[in-house]
Design an enzyme around this catalytic site. Structure first.
Site, PDB file in Angstrom:
ATOM      1  N   CYS A 332       0.795  -1.261   0.030  1.00  0.00           N
ATOM      2  CA  CYS A 332       0.063   0.120  -0.039  1.00  0.00           C
ATOM      3  C   CYS A 332       0.889   1.429  -0.053  1.00  0.00           C
ATOM      4  O   CYS A 332       0.483   2.244  -0.833  1.00  0.00           O
ATOM      5  CB  CYS A 332      -1.001   0.210   1.214  1.00  0.00           C
ATOM      6  SG  CYS A 332      -0.406  -0.943   2.644  1.00  0.00           S
ATOM      7  N   ARG A 361       7.637 -11.013   4.588  1.00  0.00           N
ATOM      8  CA  ARG A 361       7.305 -10.740   6.259  1.00  0.00           C
ATOM      9  C   ARG A 361       7.727 -11.933   6.914  1.00  0.00           C
ATOM     10  O   ARG A 361       8.046 -12.903   6.611  1.00  0.00           O
ATOM     11  CB  ARG A 361       5.863 -11.101   6.402  1.00  0.00           C
ATOM     12  CG  ARG A 361       4.940  -9.882   5.793  1.00  0.00           C
ATOM     13  CD  ARG A 361       3.281 -10.145   6.206  1.00  0.00           C
ATOM     14  NE  ARG A 361       2.725  -9.204   5.083  1.00  0.00           N
ATOM     15  CZ  ARG A 361       1.582  -9.108   5.063  1.00  0.00           C
ATOM     16  NH1 ARG A 361       0.855 -10.026   5.759  1.00  0.00           N
ATOM     17  NH2 ARG A 361       0.778  -8.266   4.261  1.00  0.00           N
ATOM     18  N   GLN A 379       1.286 -10.731  -3.455  1.00  0.00           N
ATOM     19  CA  GLN A 379      -0.132 -10.366  -2.794  1.00  0.00           C
ATOM     20  C   GLN A 379      -0.817  -9.806  -4.076  1.00  0.00           C
ATOM     21  O   GLN A 379      -0.362  -8.632  -4.675  1.00  0.00           O
ATOM     22  CB  GLN A 379       0.022  -9.326  -1.733  1.00  0.00           C
ATOM     23  CG  GLN A 379      -1.138  -8.893  -1.101  1.00  0.00           C
ATOM     24  CD  GLN A 379      -1.310  -9.709   0.379  1.00  0.00           C
ATOM     25  OE1 GLN A 379      -0.493 -10.173   0.592  1.00  0.00           O
ATOM     26  NE2 GLN A 379      -2.667  -9.478   0.892  1.00  0.00           N
ATOM     27  N   ASP A 381      -2.919  -7.192  -4.596  1.00  0.00           N
ATOM     28  CA  ASP A 381      -3.312  -6.178  -4.011  1.00  0.00           C
ATOM     29  C   ASP A 381      -4.121  -5.087  -5.431  1.00  0.00           C
ATOM     30  O   ASP A 381      -3.768  -5.257  -6.375  1.00  0.00           O
ATOM     31  CB  ASP A 381      -2.358  -5.171  -3.463  1.00  0.00           C
ATOM     32  CG  ASP A 381      -2.017  -5.387  -1.782  1.00  0.00           C
ATOM     33  OD1 ASP A 381      -3.246  -5.610  -1.368  1.00  0.00           O
ATOM     34  OD2 ASP A 381      -0.905  -5.368  -1.485  1.00  0.00           O
ATOM     35  N   HIS A 383      -5.545  -0.875  -4.852  1.00  0.00           N
ATOM     36  CA  HIS A 383      -5.829   0.313  -4.027  1.00  0.00           C
ATOM     37  C   HIS A 383      -6.731   1.127  -4.855  1.00  0.00           C
ATOM     38  O   HIS A 383      -6.242   1.517  -5.782  1.00  0.00           O
ATOM     39  CB  HIS A 383      -4.658   0.983  -3.643  1.00  0.00           C
ATOM     40  CG  HIS A 383      -3.659  -0.076  -2.562  1.00  0.00           C
ATOM     41  ND1 HIS A 383      -2.701  -0.691  -3.192  1.00  0.00           N
ATOM     42  CD2 HIS A 383      -3.769  -0.526  -1.453  1.00  0.00           C
ATOM     43  CE1 HIS A 383      -2.130  -1.488  -2.072  1.00  0.00           C
ATOM     44  NE2 HIS A 383      -2.637  -1.513  -1.102  1.00  0.00           N
ATOM     45  N   LYS A 462     -14.018  -3.027   7.559  1.00  0.00           N
ATOM     46  CA  LYS A 462     -13.701  -3.897   6.525  1.00  0.00           C
ATOM     47  C   LYS A 462     -14.806  -5.234   6.080  1.00  0.00           C
ATOM     48  O   LYS A 462     -15.683  -5.299   7.206  1.00  0.00           O
ATOM     49  CB  LYS A 462     -12.181  -4.551   6.731  1.00  0.00           C
ATOM     50  CG  LYS A 462     -12.411  -5.584   7.887  1.00  0.00           C
ATOM     51  CD  LYS A 462     -10.976  -6.142   8.274  1.00  0.00           C
ATOM     52  CE  LYS A 462     -10.905  -7.185   9.334  1.00  0.00           C
ATOM     53  NZ  LYS A 462      -9.904  -7.779   9.469  1.00  0.00           N
ATOM     54  N   HIS A 508      -8.401  -0.615   0.312  1.00  0.00           N
ATOM     55  CA  HIS A 508      -7.344  -1.621   0.071  1.00  0.00           C
ATOM     56  C   HIS A 508      -8.131  -3.028  -0.094  1.00  0.00           C
ATOM     57  O   HIS A 508      -9.021  -3.352   0.443  1.00  0.00           O
ATOM     58  CB  HIS A 508      -6.493  -2.166   1.612  1.00  0.00           C
ATOM     59  CG  HIS A 508      -5.819  -0.907   2.153  1.00  0.00           C
ATOM     60  ND1 HIS A 508      -4.637  -0.702   1.958  1.00  0.00           N
ATOM     61  CD2 HIS A 508      -6.186   0.271   2.620  1.00  0.00           C
ATOM     62  CE1 HIS A 508      -4.307   0.414   2.599  1.00  0.00           C
ATOM     63  NE2 HIS A 508      -5.335   1.010   3.001  1.00  0.00           N
TER      64      HIS A 508
END
Length: 644
Positions: A332, A361, A379, A381, A383, A462, A508
């Site tokens: 992000c 991670r 990921q 992702d 945005h 969320k 997100h």
């Protein structure tokens, strides 16, 4: 005292009452099934005394809170059995978990599988004894002395970590006493359907520097039939284990040289790239642009985003030119920098930016598990930057896209809406608007959902999508999160129709989640037998003998020219052996070619779905399989073939 029940009815009492006594007053059957209570939304022990007006829900095994109380009791029965058989064992913690319970213990000689059978037998005795479970409390200092006297150092440490004015609760059944906050059943009698399932190592408090303990896992159900169904599912899960199938099918590997860092093999890369091609296809149609942000960025970016303060222990860091850098654990902040790269107008919004970003991670070694929990993953992702009035439509668009993905693979799913937590940031107005937008979008889509009060992220509410695989397990994959904080932290703006600067709102969202984890789920969901469009090898050409190799090669070339992933088996092996091996590799189609097939420019088709499908022209087969691939059809295995 007025007690409002779940159905809206009200019970009045002139004196204080325990939860279990109110359950008995409602129905003796309900009292027998009761596992815990829920008072004003908080799960409590059945022994809890109610003195004021409140809302009360009696929880049975069918509810999450009831199951946890039931299985928590089972974990204590496990500990009691261990202490009877091996009195020198030191007890640590024994919580309930989603599918069962565990207890961490220290024993001089490690437990074995034979020990589990003995412990199970002793647990059955304890259940049969129908021991009453009682609760008592002690002041902190007395509780510490009490546990020291019982030679339970881990319990002492837990109590010492509590505030000095704490009142410590204990639960007793027969001779066994354990430190515990509850809740628990009233007796051991209902816990008849249980099974100890496995042994594992676990560091005390999850810290690799602490003592390694033995963790005994188990599960428990209210009915023996439910336990049997669960154990059958677990046996099926073992056969589908993605680590086992990943090795057999040549999809991925793990090496000691890179713990938690998966290696994708050729077949695995075909599978992964096919998924990514599909991701790009649906995102392009949905109006997303694709970006790519650097894998490593400077410390000041992560300080601005908040990750340096709140997530640093999970980040890999280094120093470049005397400045701190971190490998990204999230995509992000990079997406935010792309938004900042040029002035934005209300005419540019909504701006949907997708990124297949590689993130790292630092997961603890004991938590690593095949592709399901890794240290390096892609990921999927996206945005979305938008104006407040665009929230509802964007949420609906994302939910529809996630539904499209899960439906394609045959997943059922349920939806959870998580609302404002206590430690949230932002104004009441922002939170109310955002939460109402999420609710409204879900209502418009006709999606059933469960509300998790107070379980949202600190920066916004969320929606989570929990998919169900072919053997009934659930996985949390898709997420839609509203975020007010990153646009604020990075001072993002757009110029509105009024010519003034306004702050955008950010979504997100992920559909697959981690691509690696999603592949692991797909391997287990399909037991390695992927639908044709996704299969690394879609067709295996099998010549009957060497003299038919030329025609077999011609068939192979025609398949490849049509964009079909095909291989030919040229080995001097028997036909039956070649076919069985292709079946073991879960290849959707086998084309057997010999003299008759060559004469007719045809192929004899054997499939994973129907077995022998007979002879057809090569052109007709290519037309049929291309249609199956293009439509991403999931062909079902016919019952007769399944029984084979």
């Amino acid at each position: 005292m007025k007690i409002t029940l779940k159905d809206g009815s009200v019970k009045e009492y002139s004196q204080s009452m325990s939860v279990i006594d109110i359950a008995k007053d409602i129905s003796e059957g309900l009292a027998r099934a009761a596992c815990a209570g829920e008072v004003n939304g908080e799960v409590v022990d059945l022994r809890t005394i109610l003195e004021d007006d409140c809302e009360l829900n009696i929880l049975t095994f069918d509810s999450e809170g009831g199951r946890h109380a039931f299985r928590h009791t089972a974990s204590h029965i496990l500990a009691q059995a261990v202490k009877r058989l091996y009195p020198e064992t030191k007890l640590a913690i024994g919580p309930s978990i989603d599918n069962g319970f565990y207890y961490d213990m220290e024993k001089d000689t490690p437990f074995t599988q034979d020990d589990l059978e003995k412990i199970e037998a002793e647990m059955k005795k304890i259940v049969k004894e129908g021991l009453q479970i009682t609760c008592f409390t002690k002041p902190r200092e007395e509780a510490i002395a009490f546990m020291k006297e019982r030679n339970e150092p881990y319990k002492v440490e837990l109590i010492e970590d509590l505030p000095e004015d704490s009142v410590i609760s204990f639960y007793q059944r027969g001779e066994f006493i354990d430190l515990c906050a509850g809740p628990h059943l009233m007796t051991t009698k209902p816990v008849k359907a249980f099974k100890l399932t496995s042994l594992a190592g676990a560091y005390w408090r999850g810290n690799e520097k602490n003592q390694m303990l033995t963790r005994i896992y188990g599960t428990a159900f209210a009915k023996k039939a439910e336990l049997k169904d669960y154990l059958t599912m677990m046996e099926e899960a073992k056969k589908r284990d993605h680590r086992k199938l990943g090795k057999e099918l040549g999809l991925f590997m793990m090496r000691d040289e890179g713990p938690g860092f998966p290696f994708f093999l050729p077949n695995g890369m075909v599978l992964k790239n096919t998924l990514l091609d599909y991701w790009r296809e649906i995102h392009n149609k949905a109006g997303y642009v694709e970006i790519s942000s650097p894998i490593m960025l400077s410390r000041h970016l992560w300080e601005t985003s908040g990750h340096w303060d709140h997530y640093q222990e999970n980040m890999y860091t280094t120093v470049i030119d005397e400045e701190d850098f971190a490998i990204k654990p999230m995509n992000c902040p990079g997406g935010v920098l792309v938004y900042q790269s040029e002035p934005r107008s209300y005419r540019d919004l909504p701006l949907r930016m997708g990124e297949l970003g590689l993130v790292h991670r630092h997961e603890k070694s004991g938590q690593l598990h095949g592709l399901m929990r890794v240290r390096c993953f892609t990921q999927d992702d996206a945005h979305i930057f938008m104006m407040p009035e665009q929230i509802k439509d964007e949420i609906k668009g994302v939910a529809a896209l996630i539904d499209q993905v899960y439906s394609l693979f045959g997943f059922k799913y349920h939806v959870e809406l998580s609302t404002r937590p206590e430690d949230s940031m932002g104004s009441d107005e922002d939170w109310e608007m955002a939460t109402d937008s999420l609710r409204s979008a879900l209502d418009d889509l006709g999606l059933d959902y469960v509300v998790n009060e107070g379980d949202g992220a600190f920066y916004g509410p969320k929606i989570d999508f929990h998919l169900e695989d072919s053997i009934g397990r659930t996985w949390q994959c898709g997420t839609i999160q509203l975020d007010f904080q990153l646009p604020l932290r990075f001072d993002l703006h757009y110029t509105g129709a009024d010519g003034e600067k306004h702050r955008p709102i950010m979504i997100h969202r992920v559909a697959f989640g981690s691509i690696e984890r999603f592949i692991g789920i797909l391997i287990e969901h399909f037991a390695g037998a992927f639908p044709t469009w996704l299969a690394p090898v879609q067709v295996k050409v099998i010549p009957i003998s060497d003299k038919h190799l030329d025609y077999g090669t011609k068939v192979l070339d025609a398949l490849k020219a049509a964009g079909i992933r095909a291989e030919i088996d040229t080995r001097a092996e028997k036909m039956g052996y070649k076919i069985r091996e292709a079946q073991l590799h879960k290849i959707p189609y086998m084309l057997v070619v010999g003299g008759k097939e060559e004469e007719n420019q045809a192929v004899s088709v054997r499939s994973r779905f129907k077995g022998d499908e007979g002879q057809m022209s090569l052109d007709d087969f290519i037309c049929a399989i291309r249609k199956e691939i293009e439509t991403k059809e999931i062909r079902q295995v016919e019952k007769e073939e399944e029984e084979k």
